[in-house]
Design an enzyme around this catalytic site. Structure first.
Site, PDB file in Angstrom:
ATOM      1  N   ASP A   1       0.888  -1.157   0.000  1.00  0.00           N
ATOM      2  CA  ASP A   1       0.000   0.000   0.000  1.00  0.00           C
ATOM      3  C   ASP A   1       0.942   1.227   0.000  1.00  0.00           C
ATOM      4  O   ASP A   1       2.105   1.108   0.413  1.00  0.00           O
ATOM      5  CB  ASP A   1      -0.872  -0.042   1.255  1.00  0.00           C
TER       6      ASP A   1
ATOM      7  N   ASP B   1      -0.032   5.054   0.833  1.00  0.00           N
ATOM      8  CA  ASP B   1      -0.269   6.033   1.903  1.00  0.00           C
ATOM      9  C   ASP B   1      -0.284   5.339   3.267  1.00  0.00           C
ATOM     10  O   ASP B   1      -1.109   4.454   3.509  1.00  0.00           O
ATOM     11  CB  ASP B   1      -1.623   6.727   1.677  1.00  0.00           C
TER      12      ASP B   1
ATOM     13  N   GLY C   1      -7.374   4.389   3.322  1.00  0.00           N
ATOM     14  CA  GLY C   1      -7.630   3.286   2.397  1.00  0.00           C
ATOM     15  C   GLY C   1      -8.924   3.434   1.594  1.00  0.00           C
ATOM     16  O   GLY C   1      -9.211   2.640   0.718  1.00  0.00           O
TER      17      GLY C   1
ATOM     18  N   ARG D   1     -11.489   8.445  -2.931  1.00  0.00           N
ATOM     19  CA  ARG D   1     -11.754   9.887  -2.780  1.00  0.00           C
ATOM     20  C   ARG D   1     -13.261  10.171  -2.636  1.00  0.00           C
ATOM     21  O   ARG D   1     -13.674  10.884  -1.725  1.00  0.00           O
ATOM     22  CB  ARG D   1     -11.193  10.643  -3.999  1.00  0.00           C
TER      23      ARG D   1
ATOM     24  N   SER E   1      -5.113   5.324  -4.356  1.00  0.00           N
ATOM     25  CA  SER E   1      -4.907   6.726  -4.717  1.00  0.00           C
ATOM     26  C   SER E   1      -4.664   6.937  -6.209  1.00  0.00           C
ATOM     27  O   SER E   1      -3.843   6.261  -6.825  1.00  0.00           O
ATOM     28  CB  SER E   1      -3.718   7.292  -3.946  1.00  0.00           C
TER      29      SER E   1
ATOM     30  N   ASN F   1      -3.345   9.582  -7.129  1.00  0.00           N
ATOM     31  CA  ASN F   1      -2.123  10.403  -7.122  1.00  0.00           C
ATOM     32  C   ASN F   1      -0.863   9.560  -6.911  1.00  0.00           C
ATOM     33  O   ASN F   1       0.221  10.116  -6.675  1.00  0.00           O
ATOM     34  CB  ASN F   1      -2.215  11.451  -6.012  1.00  0.00           C
TER      35      ASN F   1
END
Ligand code: BG6
Ligand code: MG
Length: 214
Positions: A11, A13, A48, A51, A118, A120
């Site tokens: 993962d 973030d 997790g 958005r 994400s 990003n």
């Protein structure tokens, strides 16, 4: 304890780097503008989570209904603030422990990839100097179902060409542990609500503990 694996899926973030405070500040700016209460405890629930699903959690405390178009504009507004904040990240935000552990795992022959909700992901990896490091990346731009659905991890394993059963996943979110298990992978919990959630195969003492169990 030892696990016989061929690949490790990380993962992003909360595992490779820490973007929590930037997510918090960007959501907080939006919530304040809309007059909606938001605090760090609510922010913890966004770990997790995609958005749009994160926005829905924030809007639980809103006193009015918003249209889908308004919600999409809010998500974009938050993301613009978030990306501005991400510009502050640099290779200094990658710890020696993470860098050294990744290099040692690669030296031992493991395939290494990312499985993140994400959108990003590639931007963040570039900021911290890992833009070209991983053997594969599956992120929010590749999937239609967010964790706890296993889609992002299965996509990551597929991109690596490795059977899910031969993959270990490192996660800081319970939803990520559930996603790894649903995908038939070994789930390793690090920090957050992943650790001690009861569904993980192993609680990592630290990031470098990977070198003891793989
Ligand atoms: C996850 C984060 O990695 O990505 C969540 O833990 C975040 O908090 C999700 O909401 C989606 O991120 P992004 O960058 O696509 O808005
Ligand atoms: Mg995470």
């Amino acid at each position: 304890m030892k696990f016989q694996k061929k690949a490790v899926i990380f993962d992003l973030d909360g595992v490779i780097c820490f973007t929590d405070k930037f997510h918090y500040l960007a959501w907080k700016a939006l919530a304040d503008r809309l007059g909606i209460y938001f605090d760090e405890k609510i922010n913890d629930r966004l770990r997790g989570v995609s958005r749009m699903a994160s926005l829905e959690i924030i809007l639980e405390r809103a006193t009015k209904e918003y249209t889908q178009a308004e919600k999409e504009a809010f998500a974009e507004e938050k993301n613009n603030t978030y990306r501005e904040l991400l510009k502050n990240m640099s290779p200094k935000d990658l710890t020696d422990e993470v860098r050294d552990t990744l290099n040692e795992l690669r030296a031992r022959g493991y395939k290494l990839s990312i499985g993140s909700s994400s959108k990003n992901t590639k931007f963040i990896l570039g900021q911290i100097g890992l833009g070209d490091f991983f053997d594969a990346i599956a992120d929010g731009t590749d999937i239609t179902h967010s964790k706890p659905d296993p889609e992002v991890f299965l996509k990551s394993a597929e991109k690596l060409g490795i059977d899910p059963a031969d993959c270990a996943v490192v996660e800081d979110a319970k939803a990520g542990i559930q996603a790894a298990k649903a995908g038939g992978m070994t789930a390793l919990a690090l920090f957050g609500d992943a650790k001690g959630c009861g569904e993980e195969d192993y609680d990592l003492k630290s990031f470098s503990d990977l070198l003891n169990i793989l």
